[in-house]
Write an enzyme that holds these catalytic residues in place. Structure first.
Site, mmCIF file in Angstrom:
data_model
loop_
_atom_site.group_PDB
_atom_site.id
_atom_site.type_symbol
_atom_site.label_atom_id
_atom_site.label_comp_id
_atom_site.label_asym_id
_atom_site.label_seq_id
_atom_site.Cartn_x
_atom_site.Cartn_y
_atom_site.Cartn_z
ATOM 1 N N ASP A 20 -15.790 7.154 11.638
ATOM 2 C CA ASP A 20 -15.417 7.938 12.266
ATOM 3 C C ASP A 20 -15.844 9.724 11.409
ATOM 4 O O ASP A 20 -15.285 10.613 12.168
ATOM 5 C CB ASP A 20 -14.117 8.014 12.761
ATOM 6 C CG ASP A 20 -13.868 6.865 13.306
ATOM 7 O OD1 ASP A 20 -14.724 6.371 13.963
ATOM 8 O OD2 ASP A 20 -12.965 7.040 13.711
ATOM 9 N N ARG A 102 0.676 10.026 3.471
ATOM 10 C CA ARG A 102 -0.135 10.824 3.583
ATOM 11 C C ARG A 102 0.546 12.123 3.514
ATOM 12 O O ARG A 102 -0.106 12.919 3.232
ATOM 13 C CB ARG A 102 0.505 11.107 5.433
ATOM 14 C CG ARG A 102 0.149 9.826 6.163
ATOM 15 C CD ARG A 102 -1.465 8.937 5.596
ATOM 16 N NE ARG A 102 -1.856 8.449 6.607
ATOM 17 C CZ ARG A 102 -2.963 7.329 6.183
ATOM 18 N NH1 ARG A 102 -2.990 7.239 5.489
ATOM 19 N NH2 ARG A 102 -3.082 6.786 7.822
ATOM 20 N N ASP A 131 0.228 9.769 12.083
ATOM 21 C CA ASP A 131 -0.556 10.128 11.242
ATOM 22 C C ASP A 131 -0.413 11.266 11.527
ATOM 23 O O ASP A 131 -0.642 12.640 10.458
ATOM 24 C CB ASP A 131 -1.442 9.445 10.792
ATOM 25 C CG ASP A 131 -1.487 8.350 9.547
ATOM 26 O OD1 ASP A 131 -0.513 8.342 9.126
ATOM 27 O OD2 ASP A 131 -2.368 7.595 9.574
ATOM 28 N N SER A 185 -8.107 -2.674 13.496
ATOM 29 C CA SER A 185 -7.848 -1.241 12.636
ATOM 30 C C SER A 185 -7.212 -1.525 11.392
ATOM 31 O O SER A 185 -5.877 -2.206 11.765
ATOM 32 C CB SER A 185 -7.712 0.320 13.014
ATOM 33 O OG SER A 185 -6.449 -0.069 13.152
#
Length: 412
Positions: A20, A102, A131, A185
């Site tokens: 990605d 994050r 996110d 995922s």
């Protein structure tokens, strides 16, 4: 008609080296003609990061524009440990393993952007998840005028197949299994692993055993308990079994104990900040042990009023972390109060690890508020007069008695 935005000149991309973000890298080059700077963070995800450098080089990134930073110690010291001082749990269960990573990634991206004069930052989060919010609130909190590029909200790809076709067209290597349906995922760091999607989308179906990344099953764990002693100073864990360890090394060791004893699994349906419910399987082996131990040392070192207030603040604190407000003034205010409460939270805690459970079995502190003479059923120091309880109870019962009399009149 709104004028199109000018193309950014330099973009700092949060880059994993996976399919990605490799597609995003090439898309930034072809769509904007921008100079791309890749940033890959080692947060203890357990993956070899050297291939990310090689892949970035093959895609035309200058060596001086490739950043691969070991942030494990900073992650645990400055983000995980402050959060654990708060005993933060989102919706009473989730130990916030993805959420807390994050802001550190965002912080480092902004630092690199300043260092190299980049005018934009980019992340690979989708438009349905939390996110994107966490990254962008972090960016704007640190650099209010930064340009943010979120490809999943901008590009015209309509399907996974279209992304794969783009990758093939631009000679981006595709793993063979990427042409099939990925079973789920995964996001991972030193604190936890998170699995979502595909085989986990039906919340009525038990997660297959192969989903779990960080723990053996409790059923497969040893039949004999493991007992460890964790030392604390001012609310932070500093040692295991008397051995002083750095924050990252300590969490790594606790993760191994948790793995070996099947500790830290959570199957959760949570409420995302963007409005939908999602099902995830989380594993936080070391964090689960750490939370139990921290609450154990607090139980003898925190005053009742301080502890109960702190429990109330922890709910708000957890929501701020989950929703991406690490760099907000309210989180900093709460952190100051929480850190103040930890001044005397030092000592040792013994924890028994057994088949999925982390149970506190002993706690000691030079700052303990526990007074055995006060609580003993045997004859002790007469600091507590049993007769005092009568007046205490009657004063607390006064409003209940008044209410009871009124209700009796109303019935009669």
């Amino acid at each position: 008609m709104t004028a199109p935005k000018t193309a950014p000149k330099k973009v700092v991309l949060a880059y994993s080296g996976g399919l990605d973000t490799s597609i995003i890298l090439k898309w930034l080059q072809t769509e904007y003609g921008a100079e791309v700077i890749t940033f890959t963070a080692d947060l203890g995800q357990g993956e070899e990061l050297a291939p990310a450098r090689e892949k970035a080089l093959k895609m035309g990134i200058k060596p001086e524009n490739i950043f691969i930073d070991d942030l494990r110690e900073e992650f645990v010291r400055d983000f995980v440990f402050p959060m654990f001082r708060a005993n933060a749990l989102y919706e009473g269960q989730y130990l916030l393993g993805t959420s807390i990573a994050r802001p550190l990634i965002a912080k480092r991206q902004i630092e690199i952007a300043r260092q190299l004069g980049a005018d934009a930052v980019c992340h690979g989060a989708t438009g349905k998840g939390n996110d994107q919010v966490r990254f962008e609130l972090g960016y704007y909190g640190l650099e209010p005028d930064i340009r943010v590029i979120a490809p999943w909200r901008e590009w015209e790809f309509k399907s996974r197949e279209a992304l794969l076709d783009f990758a093939e067209k631009h000679q981006i290597p595709i793993s063979k299994d990427k042409r099939g349906e990925a079973p789920f995922s995964v996001d991972a760091n030193l604190l936890h692993s998170s699995s979502e999607g595909k085989v986990l989308e039906d919340p009525a179906v038990e997660a297959p055993e192969f989903v779990h990344q960080r723990t053996i099953s409790p059923e497969a764990a040893p039949d004999e308990a493991t007992v460890i002693t964790i030392g604390f100073e001012k609310g932070d864990a500093v040692s295991i079994n008397g051995e002083a360890l750095s924050p990252a090394n300590l969490l790594t060791a606790l993760n191994q104990y948790g793995h070996d004893n099947g500790i830290g699994r959570l199957d959760l349906v949570e409420n995302r900040f963007v409005g939908m419910k999602s099902r995830g399987v989380y594993e936080t082996p070391g964090g689960t042990i750490l939370l139990a131990a921290h609450r154990g040392i607090e139980s003898i070192t925190l005053d009742r009023g301080a502890m109960h207030l702190k429990d109330e603040l922890a709910v708000k604190y957890a929501h701020l972390i989950y929703n991406g407000f690490w760099f907000s003034p309210e989180r900093e205010m709460l952190q100051a109060a929480i850190d103040h409460s930890q001044a005397k939270v030092s000592g040792t805690v013994r924890v028994k690890l057994y088949k999925g459970n982390a149970t506190v079995i002993g706690r000691e502190s030079p700052h303990s508020l526990y007074d055995q003479d006060l609580v003993t059923f045997e004859e002790g120091v007469q600091a507590y007069d049993h007769h005092d309880a009568e007046g205490f109870i009657k004063l607390n019962a006064l409003r209940l008695r008044v209410l009871g009399k009124r209700d009796a009149r109303d019935r009669g």
